[in-house]
Write a protein that holds these residues in place. Structure first.
Motif, PDB file in Angstrom:
ATOM      1  N   ALA A 106      16.957  56.617  12.157  1.00 53.58           N
ATOM      2  CA  ALA A 106      16.849  56.654  10.765  1.00 53.58           C
ATOM      3  C   ALA A 106      17.547  58.481  10.015  1.00 53.58           C
ATOM      4  O   ALA A 106      18.479  58.500   9.437  1.00 53.58           O
ATOM      5  CB  ALA A 106      15.888  56.074   9.644  1.00 53.58           C
ATOM      6  N   ASN A 107      17.086  59.350  10.563  1.00 48.66           N
ATOM      7  CA  ASN A 107      17.180  59.914  10.179  1.00 48.66           C
ATOM      8  C   ASN A 107      16.459  61.718  11.543  1.00 48.66           C
ATOM      9  O   ASN A 107      14.963  62.060  11.354  1.00 48.66           O
ATOM     10  CB  ASN A 107      15.806  60.890   9.060  1.00 48.66           C
ATOM     11  N   HIS A 108      17.878  62.273  11.497  1.00 44.95           N
ATOM     12  CA  HIS A 108      16.826  63.330  13.033  1.00 44.95           C
ATOM     13  C   HIS A 108      16.349  64.165  12.594  1.00 44.95           C
ATOM     14  O   HIS A 108      15.868  65.013  13.557  1.00 44.95           O
ATOM     15  CB  HIS A 108      19.155  63.349  14.178  1.00 44.95           C
ATOM     16  N   GLU A 109      16.583  64.742  11.101  1.00 43.02           N
ATOM     17  CA  GLU A 109      16.459  66.176  11.105  1.00 43.02           C
ATOM     18  C   GLU A 109      15.157  65.558  10.431  1.00 43.02           C
ATOM     19  O   GLU A 109      14.073  66.059  10.891  1.00 43.02           O
ATOM     20  CB  GLU A 109      16.786  66.608   9.637  1.00 43.02           C
ATOM     21  N   ASN A 166       8.217  67.068  14.532  1.00 40.96           N
ATOM     22  CA  ASN A 166       7.787  67.230  15.579  1.00 40.96           C
ATOM     23  C   ASN A 166       7.589  69.106  15.667  1.00 40.96           C
ATOM     24  O   ASN A 166       6.258  69.378  16.173  1.00 40.96           O
ATOM     25  CB  ASN A 166       8.777  67.329  16.389  1.00 40.96           C
ATOM     26  N   SER A 167       8.243  69.510  14.561  1.00 45.33           N
ATOM     27  CA  SER A 167       8.768  70.965  14.250  1.00 45.33           C
ATOM     28  C   SER A 167       7.095  71.465  13.635  1.00 45.33           C
ATOM     29  O   SER A 167       5.770  71.900  14.755  1.00 45.33           O
ATOM     30  CB  SER A 167       9.255  70.974  13.720  1.00 45.33           C
ATOM     31  N   LEU A 168       6.595  70.617  13.087  1.00 46.10           N
ATOM     32  CA  LEU A 168       4.951  70.791  12.554  1.00 46.10           C
ATOM     33  C   LEU A 168       4.333  70.446  12.586  1.00 46.10           C
ATOM     34  O   LEU A 168       2.913  71.127  12.767  1.00 46.10           O
ATOM     35  CB  LEU A 168       5.475  70.177  10.792  1.00 46.10           C
ATOM     36  N   SER A 169       4.381  69.438  14.018  1.00 44.00           N
ATOM     37  CA  SER A 169       3.338  69.391  14.792  1.00 44.00           C
ATOM     38  C   SER A 169       2.520  70.272  15.849  1.00 44.00           C
ATOM     39  O   SER A 169       1.248  70.142  16.047  1.00 44.00           O
ATOM     40  CB  SER A 169       3.323  67.504  15.906  1.00 44.00           C
TER      41      SER A 169
END
Length: 331
Positions: free
Chosen positions: A148-151, A157-160
């Motif tokens: 739905a939304n790659h960004e 993933n980055s925040l986790s």
């Protein structure tokens, strides 16, 4: 189709359930022996391009064997139960007979027309992977969000993996982490910052609620950077003042080690709605946090039988009021 960009195999969500070398070798064995192979499912857009919904591993294994899978080394097989001679074979050394058999094998493709309804492929993926699967709800959501939304997928993933977030959730168990609770919490925090409590249906299933609240969230998706920064600023305050105790219960003058989701949620919401006051007076958050377990709000949202979305709605409506008696009058 793959070479021409007419069949999309997205490595960003493919990697979440990548087959091991033994599974790939077993699949090639099945192809050679004529063992039936399940159909693949693809969604077709208005230009006739395919987005693979189910069958990523089967297709990518064949492409990797042929040396055509982007960013991957050609597949070198392991010996299998019925074809031990496959050991260390690649496409070139497989032999013309086996190559010919594989090239002639038929795999059915079920094509779903999503040209007029893009959400159908997300629904199909969830249905195909919800029943009889070992994937966790968050793993399924990862793929749905990636389509739905790659960004948004990349930012979650980055925040986790962010050190500050990891500090305030350091008591998540290995099992919870293997089920990707950390990513689910990031998704929930996005919702807490962008979805009104009044719009939440307390009877909704939690996993469907989180997924739908992300995919259809214009307020989030059109302002992803600012929402990310807002979330990080809340995490920083929590980490600065509470540190590794941010998701722990304070009882009898000390913190217990167990991760408690409602405590994390209440602390996040209170901090998000009172950031400026807390920055000026750090002890406000510390005092709030120590009072959570004995509060009427906490008892309300952790009572037996309360549904998760109802809990989230109550917490968001309260905005940090620990002693609200009926935070969710409309539920």
């Amino acid at each position: 189709m793959y070479k021409d960009g007419d069949m999309i195999i997205d490595p960003e969500y493919q990697r979440y359930y990548r087959w091991k070398i033994e599974q790939r070798s077993s699949f090639i064995e099945s192809m050679i022996l004529g063992i039936p192979v399940p159909s693949i499912f693809v969604s077709q857009d208005g230009n006739g391009k395919w987005d693979v919904i189910d069958g990523l591993q089967r297709i990518s294994t064949l492409l990797q064997l042929a040396g055509e899978l982007k960013n991957e080394k050609p597949l070198v097989l392991k010996g299998t139960k019925f074809l031990p001679a496959l050991k260390d074979k690649n496409w070139e050394t497989l032999g013309s007979n086996f190559q010919r058999i594989i090239k002639r094998r038929r795999i059915n493709a079920i094509i779903i027309d999503s040209s007029n309804n893009t959400s159908i492929k997300y629904e199909l993926f969830q249905r195909l992977n919800t029943n009889g699967t070992t994937l966790s709800p968050q793993e399924i959501r990862n793929v749905v969000i990636a389509m739905a939304n790659h960004e948004l997928f990349r930012e979650t993933n980055s925040l986790s993996r962010n050190e500050i977030f990891r500090k305030i959730t350091n008591n998540i168990t290995k099992k919870q982490k293997s089920e990707q609770l950390d990513k689910e919490l990031i998704d929930e925090c996005y919702i807490l910052l962008t979805v009104s409590a009044e719009s939440m249906n307390p009877s909704d299933d939690l996993q469907d609620f989180i997924t739908n609240s992300l995919i259809d969230n214009t307020k989030l998706l059109e302002n992803l950077d600012s929402n990310k920064e807002n979330m990080l600023s809340v995490f920083k305050l929590m980490a600065k003042i509470l540190g590794e105790n941010a998701s722990k219960a304070y009882k009898n003058g000390k913190y217990e080690n167990r991760f408690i989701r409602p405590i994390f949620e209440m602390t996040f919401v209170y901090t998000a709605f009172h950031k400026e006051k807390i920055r000026d007076k750090n002890e406000l958050l510390e005092q709030y946090h120590k009072k959570i377990v004995d509060s009427s709000l906490y008892k309300k949202v952790t009572r037996r039988g309360i549904r998760p979305v109802d809990r989230i709605k109550n917490i968001l409506l309260a905005k940090g009021d620990l002693h609200v008696k009926d935070a969710n009058k409309n539920s």
